[in-house]
Design a protein around this motif. Structure first.
Motif, PDB file in Angstrom:
ATOM      1  N   TYR A   1       0.921  -1.435   0.343  1.00 49.26           N
ATOM      2  CA  TYR A   1      -0.300   0.037  -0.122  1.00 49.26           C
ATOM      3  C   TYR A   1       0.867   1.219  -0.124  1.00 49.26           C
ATOM      4  O   TYR A   1       0.302   1.935   0.252  1.00 49.26           O
ATOM      5  CB  TYR A   1      -1.220   0.046   1.317  1.00 49.26           C
ATOM      6  N   PHE A   2       2.128   1.386  -0.606  1.00 49.74           N
ATOM      7  CA  PHE A   2       3.163   2.074  -0.939  1.00 49.74           C
ATOM      8  C   PHE A   2       2.457   2.409  -1.902  1.00 49.74           C
ATOM      9  O   PHE A   2       1.849   1.883  -3.190  1.00 49.74           O
ATOM     10  CB  PHE A   2       4.257   1.699  -0.776  1.00 49.74           C
ATOM     11  N   PRO A   3       2.040   4.416  -2.652  1.00 53.08           N
ATOM     12  CA  PRO A   3       1.598   4.801  -3.620  1.00 53.08           C
ATOM     13  C   PRO A   3       1.704   4.186  -4.941  1.00 53.08           C
ATOM     14  O   PRO A   3       1.329   3.694  -5.361  1.00 53.08           O
ATOM     15  CB  PRO A   3       1.436   6.270  -3.394  1.00 53.08           C
ATOM     16  N   VAL A   4       3.879   4.612  -4.531  1.00 47.39           N
ATOM     17  CA  VAL A   4       3.954   4.191  -6.581  1.00 47.39           C
ATOM     18  C   VAL A   4       4.006   2.621  -6.346  1.00 47.39           C
ATOM     19  O   VAL A   4       3.765   2.182  -7.240  1.00 47.39           O
ATOM     20  CB  VAL A   4       4.716   4.597  -6.505  1.00 47.39           C
TER      21      VAL A   4
ATOM     22  N   ASN B   1      14.735   5.867 -19.729  1.00 53.34           N
ATOM     23  CA  ASN B   1      14.251   5.474 -18.409  1.00 53.34           C
ATOM     24  C   ASN B   1      14.026   6.503 -17.424  1.00 53.34           C
ATOM     25  O   ASN B   1      14.619   7.539 -17.786  1.00 53.34           O
ATOM     26  CB  ASN B   1      15.464   4.506 -17.472  1.00 53.34           C
ATOM     27  N   GLU B   2      13.123   5.634 -16.636  1.00 57.85           N
ATOM     28  CA  GLU B   2      12.608   6.968 -16.269  1.00 57.85           C
ATOM     29  C   GLU B   2      12.294   6.803 -14.726  1.00 57.85           C
ATOM     30  O   GLU B   2      12.509   5.620 -14.088  1.00 57.85           O
ATOM     31  CB  GLU B   2      11.049   7.567 -16.519  1.00 57.85           C
ATOM     32  N   THR B   3      12.005   7.765 -13.587  1.00 61.32           N
ATOM     33  CA  THR B   3      11.991   7.279 -12.384  1.00 61.32           C
ATOM     34  C   THR B   3      10.982   8.251 -12.237  1.00 61.32           C
ATOM     35  O   THR B   3      10.734   9.601 -11.894  1.00 61.32           O
ATOM     36  CB  THR B   3      12.525   7.339 -11.217  1.00 61.32           C
ATOM     37  N   PHE B   4       9.673   7.359 -11.786  1.00 64.67           N
ATOM     38  CA  PHE B   4       8.139   7.935 -11.513  1.00 64.67           C
ATOM     39  C   PHE B   4       8.042   8.541 -10.096  1.00 64.67           C
ATOM     40  O   PHE B   4       8.594   7.208  -9.075  1.00 64.67           O
ATOM     41  CB  PHE B   4       7.247   7.431 -11.533  1.00 64.67           C
ATOM     42  N   LEU B   5       8.152   9.573  -9.087  1.00 63.85           N
ATOM     43  CA  LEU B   5       7.954   9.870  -8.319  1.00 63.85           C
ATOM     44  C   LEU B   5       6.663  10.215  -8.010  1.00 63.85           C
ATOM     45  O   LEU B   5       5.829  10.901  -7.949  1.00 63.85           O
ATOM     46  CB  LEU B   5       8.884  11.572  -8.187  1.00 63.85           C
ATOM     47  N   LYS B   6       6.914   9.893  -6.455  1.00 61.15           N
ATOM     48  CA  LYS B   6       5.369   9.849  -5.997  1.00 61.15           C
ATOM     49  C   LYS B   6       4.586  11.556  -5.780  1.00 61.15           C
ATOM     50  O   LYS B   6       5.868  12.408  -5.256  1.00 61.15           O
ATOM     51  CB  LYS B   6       5.119   9.170  -4.112  1.00 61.15           C
TER      52      LYS B   6
ATOM     53  N   HIS C   1      -5.773   8.267  -4.179  1.00 61.52           N
ATOM     54  CA  HIS C   1      -5.883   8.058  -2.668  1.00 61.52           C
ATOM     55  C   HIS C   1      -5.303   7.799  -1.509  1.00 61.52           C
ATOM     56  O   HIS C   1      -5.000   7.879  -0.005  1.00 61.52           O
ATOM     57  CB  HIS C   1      -7.706   7.326  -2.607  1.00 61.52           C
ATOM     58  N   TYR C   2      -3.801   6.682  -1.886  1.00 65.92           N
ATOM     59  CA  TYR C   2      -3.014   6.250  -1.384  1.00 65.92           C
ATOM     60  C   TYR C   2      -1.947   7.159  -1.115  1.00 65.92           C
ATOM     61  O   TYR C   2      -1.380   6.850  -0.568  1.00 65.92           O
ATOM     62  CB  TYR C   2      -2.350   4.703  -1.881  1.00 65.92           C
ATOM     63  N   ALA C   3      -2.489   8.116  -1.894  1.00 62.97           N
ATOM     64  CA  ALA C   3      -1.362   9.362  -1.168  1.00 62.97           C
ATOM     65  C   ALA C   3      -1.945  10.148  -0.703  1.00 62.97           C
ATOM     66  O   ALA C   3      -3.049  11.029  -1.069  1.00 62.97           O
ATOM     67  CB  ALA C   3      -0.357  10.086  -2.506  1.00 62.97           C
ATOM     68  N   ALA C   4      -1.185  10.425   1.031  1.00 63.40           N
ATOM     69  CA  ALA C   4      -1.519  11.026   1.711  1.00 63.40           C
ATOM     70  C   ALA C   4      -1.670  12.835   1.435  1.00 63.40           C
ATOM     71  O   ALA C   4      -2.128  13.833   1.679  1.00 63.40           O
ATOM     72  CB  ALA C   4      -2.354  10.997   2.958  1.00 63.40           C
ATOM     73  N   LEU C   5      -0.565  12.648   1.268  1.00 65.01           N
ATOM     74  CA  LEU C   5       0.726  14.479   0.636  1.00 65.01           C
ATOM     75  C   LEU C   5       0.601  14.867  -0.402  1.00 65.01           C
ATOM     76  O   LEU C   5       1.190  13.751  -1.050  1.00 65.01           O
ATOM     77  CB  LEU C   5       2.143  14.492   1.415  1.00 65.01           C
TER      78      LEU C   5
ATOM     79  N   ASP D   1       3.187   5.206   6.596  1.00 61.36           N
ATOM     80  CA  ASP D   1       1.235   5.657   5.824  1.00 61.36           C
ATOM     81  C   ASP D   1       0.988   4.331   4.729  1.00 61.36           C
ATOM     82  O   ASP D   1      -0.182   4.319   4.788  1.00 61.36           O
ATOM     83  CB  ASP D   1       2.156   6.462   5.102  1.00 61.36           C
ATOM     84  N   ALA D   2       1.795   3.018   4.847  1.00 60.51           N
ATOM     85  CA  ALA D   2       1.358   2.267   4.145  1.00 60.51           C
ATOM     86  C   ALA D   2       0.593   1.382   5.008  1.00 60.51           C
ATOM     87  O   ALA D   2      -0.640   0.642   4.600  1.00 60.51           O
ATOM     88  CB  ALA D   2       2.317   1.581   3.075  1.00 60.51           C
ATOM     89  N   PHE D   3       1.059   1.289   6.018  1.00 61.76           N
ATOM     90  CA  PHE D   3       0.037   0.874   7.129  1.00 61.76           C
ATOM     91  C   PHE D   3      -0.984   1.437   7.494  1.00 61.76           C
ATOM     92  O   PHE D   3      -2.157   0.850   6.858  1.00 61.76           O
ATOM     93  CB  PHE D   3       0.823   0.595   8.701  1.00 61.76           C
TER      94      PHE D   3
END
Ligand code: SOE
Length: 388
Positions: free
Chosen positions: A127-130, A299-304, A315-319, A329-331
């Motif tokens: 449940y980490f956003p990324v 290549n790419e780094t997708f950032l939260k 909705h998994y990202a609160a900030l 936060d994942a917990f």
């Protein structure tokens, strides 16, 4: 939505983190805590601001006010406490791994279905956003056909022979240590991300430190320092260094290694998925970054960043972007999924293991661990996972 009353059994290493995650939800009252005896329970309850303390799990389960029982004890107690909570028609959350054997996990699953109570396992790394973003990308085909899933879960808290944990005792943790504990998280993550099922495994479960110093009179929590008290020699019969090959139901293959004695690796969980178009990789210690590997482009780094996440998982990202979110936060995200489902009075039979891991999910992971142990005992041959 109903305001829930929650009780927790066990406040060792992980229990307080469960409490913190639940407390942040707002619609759940942390009503009671139980531990091994009344003194300990009272002390922990005072430290964690929990109003009622019980010296046994039976007393907590008998409390009519409690809607949900969260079991955060060492693994060997999960089965008995879960069966007692289910018999009292409480909803149950169980820390991973679900049980010491697949047979026990199966019994817990059947009892929960029979009683029609909501049941959940805390595979929190999903449940980490990324990670949720990666799952969306795999499921909508960005990666193409999944061919290879590999990674590791490395820690160092069992590096020295003087390091000891109940996880090394088969009667308390089951017949696999690293593969059953850290491995359980990784196998769940691999299956949740890809939607695939592990069908067969080949395991090389090894023990680098064969004799350890077990404390004679003290109970040592995970990650606790050696107190320097009296010890006795303990012969280790479980793995502290595990290498595993996997075959998935779509023909993809996998490769996992786990250890708790690799210096410098604290909570180093990594997973990479290679498909026919792109690759994706995530590292728990870089929680907001998803690596996207391409052949014909950079290549790419997708950032939260909630603005960049797929709307279905935003909705998994609160900030906002740049504001880090990670393990606690994942917990919280996991607990929110489970406890909202309960508070809304949804049908336990409709929990599909995607919104939150259920006992069916925990059982399937226990079946993989069971297969690893069988593979090892048969001289590291391929064996099928028995999902009966
Ligand atoms: C594995 O050893 C473990 O206990 C994980 O289950 C937890 O998620 C991690 O925080 C500590 O390590």
């Amino acid at each position: 939505m109903k305001r829930l009353k929650y009780g927790i059994v066990g406040a060792g290493f992980v229990g307080p983190h469960h409490i913190e995650a639940v407390r942040r939800l707002g619609f759940v009252e942390i009503a009671a805590l139980a531990d091994a005896n009344s003194d300990l329970a009272r002390r922990k309850a005072a430290q964690l601001f929990v109003p009622r303390a019980y010296g046994s799990y039976e007393e907590l389960i008998a409390d009519p006010a409690i809607d949900v029982v969260d079991i955060a004890t060492p693994t060997w107690l999960h089965h008995r406490i879960a069966l007692a909570a289910i018999a009292a028609r409480k909803h149950v959350i169980v820390d991973k791994p679900m049980a010491t054997t697949a047979a026990q996990a199966r019994e817990m699953l059947e009892a929960a279905h029979e009683a029609s109570v909501v049941n959940a396992i805390t595979f929190n790394y999903r449940y980490f956003p990324v990670v949720q973003q990666a799952r969306v990308m795999i499921h909508r085909g960005d990666v193409g056909q999944v061919r290879f899933v590999h990674g590791h879960y490395m820690q160092d808290w069992l590096l020295y022979e003087t390091d000891f944990s109940w996880r090394l005792e088969p009667d308390k943790a089951g017949p696999a240590c690293v593969a059953g504990d850290a491995g359980a998280h990784w196998f769940d993550l691999a299956q949740h991300l890809t939607g695939l099922r592990v069908e067969s495994v080949l395991a090389d479960l090894t023990t680098a430190i064969k004799i350890r110093k077990r404390p004679v009179a003290e109970w040592r929590e995970a990650f606790a320092e050696n107190s320097g008290g009296a010890t006795e020699n303990f012969t280790v019969m479980v793995d502290d260094l595990s290498s595993v090959l996997l075959r998935f139901n779509n023909g993809a293959v996998g490769n996992f290694f786990g250890c708790q004695l690799c210096a410098g690796h604290k909570n180093d969980l990594r997973i990479e998925v290679n498909g026919s178009r792109h690759s994706l990789a995530w590292e728990q210690e870089r929680p907001g970054e998803l690596w996207i590997g391409r052949r014909g482009a950079s290549n790419e780094t997708f950032l939260k960043d909630p603005a960049l996440l797929d709307p279905s998982v935003r909705h998994y990202a609160a900030l906002p972007g740049g504001h880090n979110e990670a393990w606690p936060d994942a917990f919280r995200n996991l607990m929110r999924n489970v406890l909202t489902f309960i508070a809304e009075g949804r049908d336990p039979a409709s929990a599909d293991g995607e919104l939150f891991p259920t006992f069916a999910t925990g059982y399937r992971v226990a079946a993989i661990v069971d297969a690893l142990v069988r593979s090892q005992r048969q001289g590291s041959h391929w064996v099928e996972v028995d999902y009966r």
